[in-house]
Design a protein around this motif. Structure first.
Motif, PDB file in Angstrom:
ATOM      1  N   PRO A 294      -1.413  15.248   5.080  1.00 21.83           N
ATOM      2  CA  PRO A 294      -2.248  15.852   5.314  1.00 21.83           C
ATOM      3  C   PRO A 294      -3.109  15.359   5.346  1.00 21.83           C
ATOM      4  N   GLY A 295      -4.065  15.033   6.734  1.00 21.67           N
ATOM      5  CA  GLY A 295      -5.295  14.272   6.024  1.00 21.67           C
ATOM      6  C   GLY A 295      -6.714  15.887   5.954  1.00 21.67           C
ATOM      7  N   ASP A 296      -7.534  15.192   5.494  1.00 18.75           N
ATOM      8  CA  ASP A 296      -8.771  15.934   4.755  1.00 18.75           C
ATOM      9  C   ASP A 296      -9.793  15.324   5.133  1.00 18.75           C
ATOM     10  N   VAL A 297     -10.055  15.424   6.788  1.00 22.65           N
ATOM     11  CA  VAL A 297     -11.160  14.689   7.482  1.00 22.65           C
ATOM     12  C   VAL A 297     -12.392  15.440   7.100  1.00 22.65           C
ATOM     13  N   ASP A 298     -13.747  14.850   6.416  1.00 18.91           N
ATOM     14  CA  ASP A 298     -14.915  15.754   6.602  1.00 18.91           C
ATOM     15  C   ASP A 298     -15.369  14.732   8.383  1.00 18.91           C
TER      16      ASP A 298
ATOM     17  N   MET B 248       0.864  -0.903  -0.604  1.00 19.94           N
ATOM     18  CA  MET B 248      -0.195   0.108   0.176  1.00 19.94           C
ATOM     19  C   MET B 248       0.491   1.171  -0.104  1.00 19.94           C
ATOM     20  N   ARG B 249       0.794   1.621  -0.577  1.00 19.56           N
ATOM     21  CA  ARG B 249       1.269   3.555  -1.016  1.00 19.56           C
ATOM     22  C   ARG B 249       0.563   4.864  -0.287  1.00 19.56           C
ATOM     23  N   CYS B 250       1.201   5.666   0.348  1.00 20.86           N
ATOM     24  CA  CYS B 250       0.412   6.895   0.997  1.00 20.86           C
ATOM     25  C   CYS B 250      -0.310   7.619  -0.248  1.00 20.86           C
ATOM     26  N   ARG B 251      -1.954   7.645   0.140  1.00 25.40           N
ATOM     27  CA  ARG B 251      -2.068   8.506  -1.415  1.00 25.40           C
ATOM     28  C   ARG B 251      -1.989   9.754  -1.071  1.00 25.40           C
ATOM     29  N   VAL B 252      -1.237  10.660  -0.665  1.00 26.21           N
ATOM     30  CA  VAL B 252      -0.816  12.361  -0.487  1.00 26.21           C
ATOM     31  C   VAL B 252       1.016  11.978  -1.210  1.00 26.21           C
ATOM     32  N   CYS B 253       1.344  11.480  -0.697  1.00 24.83           N
ATOM     33  CA  CYS B 253       2.978  11.376  -0.920  1.00 24.83           C
ATOM     34  C   CYS B 253       3.628  10.281  -1.652  1.00 24.83           C
ATOM     35  N   GLY B 254       2.905   9.205  -2.637  1.00 22.37           N
ATOM     36  CA  GLY B 254       3.375   8.028  -2.525  1.00 22.37           C
ATOM     37  C   GLY B 254       4.408   7.393  -2.005  1.00 22.37           C
ATOM     38  N   ARG B 255       4.996   7.314  -0.901  1.00 21.48           N
ATOM     39  CA  ARG B 255       5.607   6.730  -0.219  1.00 21.48           C
ATOM     40  C   ARG B 255       4.637   5.635   0.304  1.00 21.48           C
ATOM     41  N   ALA B 256       5.700   4.105   0.689  1.00 24.81           N
ATOM     42  CA  ALA B 256       5.023   2.664   0.791  1.00 24.81           C
ATOM     43  C   ALA B 256       4.734   3.417   2.746  1.00 24.81           C
ATOM     44  N   LEU B 257       3.911   2.326   2.848  1.00 24.00           N
ATOM     45  CA  LEU B 257       3.085   2.364   4.284  1.00 24.00           C
ATOM     46  C   LEU B 257       2.994   0.448   4.998  1.00 24.00           C
ATOM     47  N   THR B 258       2.769   1.034   6.353  1.00 22.85           N
ATOM     48  CA  THR B 258       3.399  -0.021   6.970  1.00 22.85           C
ATOM     49  C   THR B 258       2.435   0.462   8.261  1.00 22.85           C
ATOM     50  N   GLY B 259       2.232  -0.776   9.339  1.00 24.48           N
ATOM     51  CA  GLY B 259       0.865  -0.599   9.886  1.00 24.48           C
ATOM     52  C   GLY B 259       0.127  -0.205  10.305  1.00 24.48           C
ATOM     53  N   ALA B 260      -0.067   1.144  11.189  1.00 24.17           N
ATOM     54  CA  ALA B 260      -1.339   1.911  11.632  1.00 24.17           C
ATOM     55  C   ALA B 260      -0.839   3.157   9.872  1.00 24.17           C
ATOM     56  N   GLN B 261      -0.289   3.607   9.468  1.00 23.05           N
ATOM     57  CA  GLN B 261      -0.205   4.395   7.780  1.00 23.05           C
ATOM     58  C   GLN B 261      -0.947   3.511   7.383  1.00 23.05           C
ATOM     59  N   ALA B 262      -1.041   2.245   7.055  1.00 26.89           N
ATOM     60  CA  ALA B 262      -1.573   1.609   5.540  1.00 26.89           C
ATOM     61  C   ALA B 262      -2.435   1.715   5.712  1.00 26.89           C
ATOM     62  N   ARG B 263      -3.553   1.812   7.143  1.00 25.74           N
ATOM     63  CA  ARG B 263      -5.063   1.550   7.769  1.00 25.74           C
ATOM     64  C   ARG B 263      -5.288   2.892   7.948  1.00 25.74           C
ATOM     65  N   ILE B 264      -4.775   3.912   7.310  1.00 28.81           N
ATOM     66  CA  ILE B 264      -5.306   5.310   6.996  1.00 28.81           C
ATOM     67  C   ILE B 264      -4.975   5.837   6.194  1.00 28.81           C
TER      68      ILE B 264
END
Length: 108
Positions: free
Chosen positions: A24-28, A1-17
């Motif tokens: 930056p996130g943009d939570v409604d 899984m990759r970060c939807r903002v910067c494209g870096r590979a994600l692991t653990g909790a980061q992959a879950r979000i």
């Protein structure tokens, strides 16, 4: 899984979000609260813990991504085929501002 903002590979909790902690996130916030209320009502109705429906991280990702279709929904970490089948339409209704029906029986 990759970060939807910067494209870096994600692991653990980061992959879950679905994004890096530093990106930056943009939570409604209103959608997040609707999702939490729906999850609580659904869990009560089905006699199961809320995290079995969706984790907080999945709700946060939903409130950030605001999926409007099944293909967008299945890209969210924590949503596989079983959860898509059980809760997918309800989530899409919530994102669209509609009130989904609460399940009245335990899923099989």
């Amino acid at each position: 899984m990759r970060c939807r903002v910067c494209g870096r590979a994600l692991t653990g909790a980061q992959a879950r979000i679905g994004r890096c902690e530093g990106c930056p996130g943009d939570v409604d916030a209103a959608l997040y609260e609707r999702l939490r209320a729906w999850r609580a009502a659904t869990a009560r109705e089905l006699h199961m813990p809320v995290f079995v429906i969706f984790t907080d991280a999945t709700l946060q990702a939903l409130a950030e991504c605001r999926p409007r279709s099944v293909p967008e929904l299945v890209r969210i970490p924590g949503i596989g085929q079983a959860k898509l089948d059980r809760y997918g339409q309800a989530v899409l209704d919530l994102v669209a501002g509609r009130t989904p029906p609460t399940p009245t029986h335990e899923p099989s």
